[in-house]
Enzyme design. Structure first.
Site, mmCIF file in Angstrom:
data_model
loop_
_atom_site.group_PDB
_atom_site.id
_atom_site.type_symbol
_atom_site.label_atom_id
_atom_site.label_comp_id
_atom_site.label_asym_id
_atom_site.label_seq_id
_atom_site.Cartn_x
_atom_site.Cartn_y
_atom_site.Cartn_z
ATOM 1 N N LYS A 44 2.524 13.402 -8.887
ATOM 2 C CA LYS A 44 2.132 14.062 -7.495
ATOM 3 C C LYS A 44 3.514 14.487 -6.896
ATOM 4 O O LYS A 44 4.517 14.448 -7.553
ATOM 5 C CB LYS A 44 1.552 12.776 -6.526
ATOM 6 C CG LYS A 44 2.665 11.781 -6.502
ATOM 7 C CD LYS A 44 1.970 10.527 -5.545
ATOM 8 C CE LYS A 44 2.313 11.007 -4.059
ATOM 9 N NZ LYS A 44 2.134 10.101 -3.018
ATOM 10 N N LYS A 102 -6.920 -5.498 -2.181
ATOM 11 C CA LYS A 102 -5.839 -4.401 -2.938
ATOM 12 C C LYS A 102 -6.603 -3.464 -3.744
ATOM 13 O O LYS A 102 -6.787 -2.247 -3.816
ATOM 14 C CB LYS A 102 -4.772 -5.046 -3.473
ATOM 15 C CG LYS A 102 -3.904 -4.164 -4.337
ATOM 16 C CD LYS A 102 -3.084 -3.010 -3.416
ATOM 17 C CE LYS A 102 -2.568 -2.021 -4.295
ATOM 18 N NZ LYS A 102 -1.152 -1.529 -3.987
ATOM 19 N N PHE A 156 0.795 -1.329 0.029
ATOM 20 C CA PHE A 156 0.052 -0.074 -0.089
ATOM 21 C C PHE A 156 0.761 1.254 -0.069
ATOM 22 O O PHE A 156 0.516 2.395 0.434
ATOM 23 C CB PHE A 156 -0.959 0.115 1.083
ATOM 24 C CG PHE A 156 -1.750 -1.089 1.307
ATOM 25 C CD1 PHE A 156 -3.196 -1.124 0.379
ATOM 26 C CD2 PHE A 156 -1.716 -2.115 1.858
ATOM 27 C CE1 PHE A 156 -3.899 -2.178 0.440
ATOM 28 C CE2 PHE A 156 -2.760 -3.426 1.766
ATOM 29 C CZ PHE A 156 -3.756 -3.337 0.987
ATOM 30 N N LEU A 157 2.160 1.199 -0.316
ATOM 31 C CA LEU A 157 2.973 2.329 -0.315
ATOM 32 C C LEU A 157 2.627 3.336 -1.297
ATOM 33 O O LEU A 157 2.046 2.913 -2.609
ATOM 34 C CB LEU A 157 4.335 1.823 -0.577
ATOM 35 C CG LEU A 157 4.873 1.342 -1.856
ATOM 36 C CD1 LEU A 157 5.091 2.205 -2.831
ATOM 37 C CD2 LEU A 157 6.096 0.444 -1.636
ATOM 38 N N CYS A 215 -0.958 3.379 -10.338
ATOM 39 C CA CYS A 215 -1.871 2.825 -9.721
ATOM 40 C C CYS A 215 -3.291 3.215 -9.843
ATOM 41 O O CYS A 215 -4.063 2.262 -10.255
ATOM 42 C CB CYS A 215 -1.543 2.626 -8.141
ATOM 43 S SG CYS A 215 0.123 1.808 -7.861
HETATM 44 C C1 UDX Z 1 4.362 -2.591 -9.376
HETATM 45 C C2 UDX Z 1 3.630 -3.353 -9.334
HETATM 46 O O1 UDX Z 1 4.376 -4.370 -10.392
HETATM 47 C C3 UDX Z 1 2.264 -2.878 -9.910
HETATM 48 O O2 UDX Z 1 1.242 -4.451 -10.151
HETATM 49 C C4 UDX Z 1 1.786 -2.393 -8.867
HETATM 50 O O3 UDX Z 1 0.210 -1.975 -8.975
HETATM 51 C C5 UDX Z 1 2.355 -0.988 -8.740
HETATM 52 O O4 UDX Z 1 3.858 -1.484 -8.749
HETATM 53 P P1 UDX Z 1 6.199 -0.829 -10.293
HETATM 54 O O5 UDX Z 1 7.010 -1.284 -9.304
HETATM 55 O O6 UDX Z 1 5.869 0.502 -10.231
HETATM 56 O O7 UDX Z 1 4.939 -1.806 -10.382
HETATM 57 O O8 UDX Z 1 6.822 -1.151 -11.593
HETATM 58 P P2 UDX Z 1 8.199 -0.658 -12.350
HETATM 59 O O9 UDX Z 1 8.703 0.678 -11.649
HETATM 60 O O10 UDX Z 1 7.822 -0.694 -13.763
HETATM 61 O O11 UDX Z 1 9.272 -1.994 -12.195
HETATM 62 C C6 UDX Z 1 9.124 -3.129 -12.311
HETATM 63 C C7 UDX Z 1 10.463 -3.954 -12.579
HETATM 64 O O12 UDX Z 1 10.199 -5.100 -12.916
HETATM 65 C C8 UDX Z 1 11.284 -3.335 -13.621
HETATM 66 O O13 UDX Z 1 12.367 -2.802 -13.097
HETATM 67 C C9 UDX Z 1 11.531 -4.107 -14.759
HETATM 68 O O14 UDX Z 1 12.739 -4.168 -15.408
HETATM 69 C C10 UDX Z 1 11.410 -5.502 -13.707
HETATM 70 N N1 UDX Z 1 10.696 -6.511 -14.635
HETATM 71 C C11 UDX Z 1 9.670 -6.600 -15.407
HETATM 72 C C12 UDX Z 1 11.629 -8.034 -14.421
HETATM 73 O O15 UDX Z 1 12.518 -7.997 -13.462
HETATM 74 N N2 UDX Z 1 11.040 -8.874 -15.033
HETATM 75 C C13 UDX Z 1 9.811 -8.999 -15.923
HETATM 76 O O16 UDX Z 1 9.429 -9.946 -16.430
HETATM 77 C C14 UDX Z 1 9.472 -7.810 -16.011
HETATM 78 C C1 UDX Z 2 -1.665 4.938 -4.424
HETATM 79 C C2 UDX Z 2 -2.409 4.336 -3.188
HETATM 80 O O1 UDX Z 2 -2.351 5.554 -2.089
HETATM 81 C C3 UDX Z 2 -1.233 3.441 -2.335
HETATM 82 O O2 UDX Z 2 -1.722 2.842 -1.238
HETATM 83 C C4 UDX Z 2 -1.089 2.142 -3.312
HETATM 84 O O3 UDX Z 2 -0.420 1.131 -2.926
HETATM 85 C C5 UDX Z 2 -0.535 2.564 -4.667
HETATM 86 O O4 UDX Z 2 -1.287 3.712 -5.151
HETATM 87 P P1 UDX Z 2 0.465 6.583 -5.358
HETATM 88 O O5 UDX Z 2 -0.338 6.250 -6.558
HETATM 89 O O6 UDX Z 2 1.792 6.313 -5.103
HETATM 90 O O7 UDX Z 2 -0.403 5.352 -4.053
HETATM 91 O O8 UDX Z 2 0.157 7.931 -4.618
HETATM 92 P P2 UDX Z 2 -1.138 8.721 -4.058
HETATM 93 O O9 UDX Z 2 -0.570 9.513 -2.802
HETATM 94 O O10 UDX Z 2 -2.200 7.711 -3.559
HETATM 95 O O11 UDX Z 2 -1.789 9.722 -5.055
HETATM 96 C C6 UDX Z 2 -2.319 9.299 -6.309
HETATM 97 C C7 UDX Z 2 -3.197 10.435 -7.219
HETATM 98 O O12 UDX Z 2 -4.067 10.857 -6.362
HETATM 99 C C8 UDX Z 2 -2.142 11.567 -7.144
HETATM 100 O O13 UDX Z 2 -2.181 12.188 -8.636
HETATM 101 C C9 UDX Z 2 -2.602 12.472 -6.420
HETATM 102 O O14 UDX Z 2 -2.172 14.122 -6.769
HETATM 103 C C10 UDX Z 2 -3.960 12.241 -6.242
HETATM 104 N N1 UDX Z 2 -4.665 12.864 -5.192
HETATM 105 C C11 UDX Z 2 -4.266 12.239 -3.789
HETATM 106 C C12 UDX Z 2 -5.733 13.638 -5.040
HETATM 107 O O15 UDX Z 2 -5.949 14.185 -6.099
HETATM 108 N N2 UDX Z 2 -6.343 14.026 -3.904
HETATM 109 C C13 UDX Z 2 -6.111 13.466 -2.841
HETATM 110 O O16 UDX Z 2 -6.512 13.663 -1.771
HETATM 111 C C14 UDX Z 2 -5.095 12.522 -2.736
#
Ligand code: UDX
Ligand code: UDX
Length: 442
Positions: free
Chosen positions: A323, A207, A155-156, A263
């Site tokens: 953000k 999730k 949930f980060l 996300c």
């Molecule tokens: C993650 C989760 O996968 C996604 O489902 C969740 O909702 C948000 O966070 P994120 O960490 O943001 O995604 O993805 P990204 O920054 O694109 O990193 C994925 C990494 O996996 C990349 O470094 C890529 O090189 C690696 N990768 C991808 C592998 O090592 N093997 C693969 O087959 C595909």
């Molecule tokens: C989100 C969830 O918060 C996290 O728990 C999940 O695991 C991954 O997706 P993230 O997308 O990194 O995290 O950022 P978040 O702080 O949730 O912001 C998402 C978007 O919503 C941003 O574009 C932000 O600007 C917007 N936002 C957030 C608003 O417009 N209003 C708000 O009150 C909060």
């Protein structure tokens, strides 16, 4: 414990580092060789507060390493986390090919003499993915391997990922075996947070349901902001008033240009899709998406109305990232806004404290100048638009900004500027869901 993390993106890299920080021995695996090499040299692929220092100290303490060798990591680690991307297909369904590919590779690395292994899904996936992963293992692993599949969603928030990981509200573990549950609880023992012990399918649903609910909260307050604009009310006061009710809470009630990022847009789509597939459609989430799209359109409409014609207008945009505190521009509303302004013929200059490079890539082909100074960005501009909620925009010297600009028009798409300060600096101040403030003489 020995832990492997497959995928060193925003989620995998921060999760792996925080596991090392609390004392586990972690191997981070990625199939991108250049990324692994630069991580080994101490170069960060992403910007995330506190992450770099934590990686450096855990690598030198021997608790954190990086490799492309998945099979070796699976041999050494009793628990293997999967954190590879799960992007949306055109139709909103989730692309699970990376999950399937990695599961298969893990299956082919397993041998019966290795002992018990747990495969943990950290990526956001549609409900029932865990059981499909189990099927892949059954099909491709040699007979006699001993493995459980677990769901442990993350949930980060980007921009505060390290803090969120080390201080979670709760830890969700979905497992269909007590043995796996007990081992997962040991992983999280140092975190001192409540553990929600559920079955695999419920964890997967938690999730999607959590992220969609947060998106729904944002769309709700954005829909209220549209009513406020018509009624002459103030959405910030409304949010404060309703947010003090503990059942509602003030969090995620910030009106603005709408939600973006890697996300919320994808998870809302994914949840709509999976619910439809299961024959239990979530129509309410379609409205959440509609409100999110309408929010940026309404804001653009207000800029257009104010400036009459956007063609050849000099528009400065503060914020490119989706953000604050991140360099991530995936599904960034700021990027969408800049593209729209360019398409209408405006001369756009943009500034972001961390997303200049990622922003330039996302905006390639668009006639936008990316500046490395927030004040340079506004020079001779006719409008300043605040598109991302970076703190430094809220702290800006507005008198200096006003002096540099050609016209004193400020559109705050994130309601972070103090309206009275903008007014005192001589600005006409437009924001979301609040009255426009105009200097008396204009
Ligand atoms: C993650 C989760 O996968 C996604 O489902 C969740 O909702 C948000 O966070 P994120 O960490 O943001 O995604 O993805 P990204 O920054 O694109 O990193 C994925 C990494 O996996 C990349 O470094 C890529 O090189 C690696 N990768 C991808 C592998 O090592 N093997 C693969 O087959 C595909
Ligand atoms: C989100 C969830 O918060 C996290 O728990 C999940 O695991 C991954 O997706 P993230 O997308 O990194 O995290 O950022 P978040 O702080 O949730 O912001 C998402 C978007 O919503 C941003 O574009 C932000 O600007 C917007 N936002 C957030 C608003 O417009 N209003 C708000 O009150 C909060």
């Amino acid at each position: 414990m020995n832990l492997a993390i497959i995928g060193t993106g925003y989620v995998g890299l921060t999760t792996g580092t925080c596991f090392a920080e609390v004392g586990h021995k972690v191997i981070c695996v990625d199939n991108n060789e250049a990324k692994v090499q630069s991580l080994r040299e101490g170069k960060m692929p992403i910007y995330e507060p506190d992450l770099e220092e934590m990686i450096v100290s855990n690598v030198s303490a021997g608790r954190l390493e990086f490799t492309t060798d998945l099979a070796a990591a699976v041999r050494e680690c009793e628990i293997v986390f999967i954190a590879v991307p799960t992007p949306p297909h055109e139709d909103g369904s989730v692309d699970l090919s990376y999950i399937e590919g990695v599961s298969r590779e893990i299956a082919e690395s397993l041998t019966p003499d290795m002992g018990y292994r747990i495969l943990v899904d950290k990526s956001t996936v549609p409900v029932s993915t865990g059981s499909k992963v189990h099927q892949v293992i059954d099909r491709y692993a040699p007979a006699g391997v001993d493995i459980d599949v677990v769901s442990n969603p993350e949930f980060l928030r980007e921009g505060s990922a390290v803090y969120d990981l080390l201080n979670p509200d709760r830890i969700v573990i979905g497992a269909d075996s007590q043995r796996a549950m007990d081992m997962m609880k040991r992983v999280y023992q140092p975190f001192n947070a409540p553990i929600v012990e559920v079955d695999l399918a419920s964890a997967e649903l938690i999730k999607h349901a959590a992220n969609s609910f947060l998106a729904l909260k944002i769309s709700y307050i954005n829909a209220v902001s549209a009513v406020c604009e018509k009624a002459g009310a103030d959405v910030e006061l409304v949010a404060m008033g309703i947010g003090m009710d503990k059942r509602i809470s003030r969090h995620f009630l910030n009106a603005g240009l709408g939600y973006g990022g890697s996300c919320f847009p994808k998870d809302v789509k994914g949840f709509i899709n999976v619910a439809e597939q299961l024959g239990a459609p979530m129509e309410i989430l379609k409205e959440v998406e509609r409100v999110n799209e309408a929010q940026i359109e309404r804001f653009l409409g207000r800029i257009r109305k104010k400036m009459w014609v956007l063609r050849k207008k000099r528009i400065a945009v503060w914020g490119i990232a989706f953000k604050q505190n991140t360099d991530d521009v995936r599904e960034s509303v700021a990027v969408k806004l800049i593209k729209r302004l360019c398409e209408e013929g405006a001369h756009v200059t943009a500034y972001d404290p961390k997303a200049a490079e990622t922003g330039a890539a996302a905006l390639s082909g668009y006639d936008v100048t990316i500046c490395d100074d927030m004040y340079e960005c506004v020079r001779d501009a006719e409008v300043l638009v605040v598109a991302t909620e970076w703190k430094q925009f809220a702290m800006a010297n507005l008198v200096k900004v006003r002096e540099l600009m050609r016209l004193p028009i400020l559109f705050d798409g994130r309601n972070i500027i103090h309206g009275e300060n903008a007014l005192h600096a001589g600005f006409e101040y437009h924001s979301v869901g609040r009255r426009t403030l105009r200097p008396t003489k204009s």
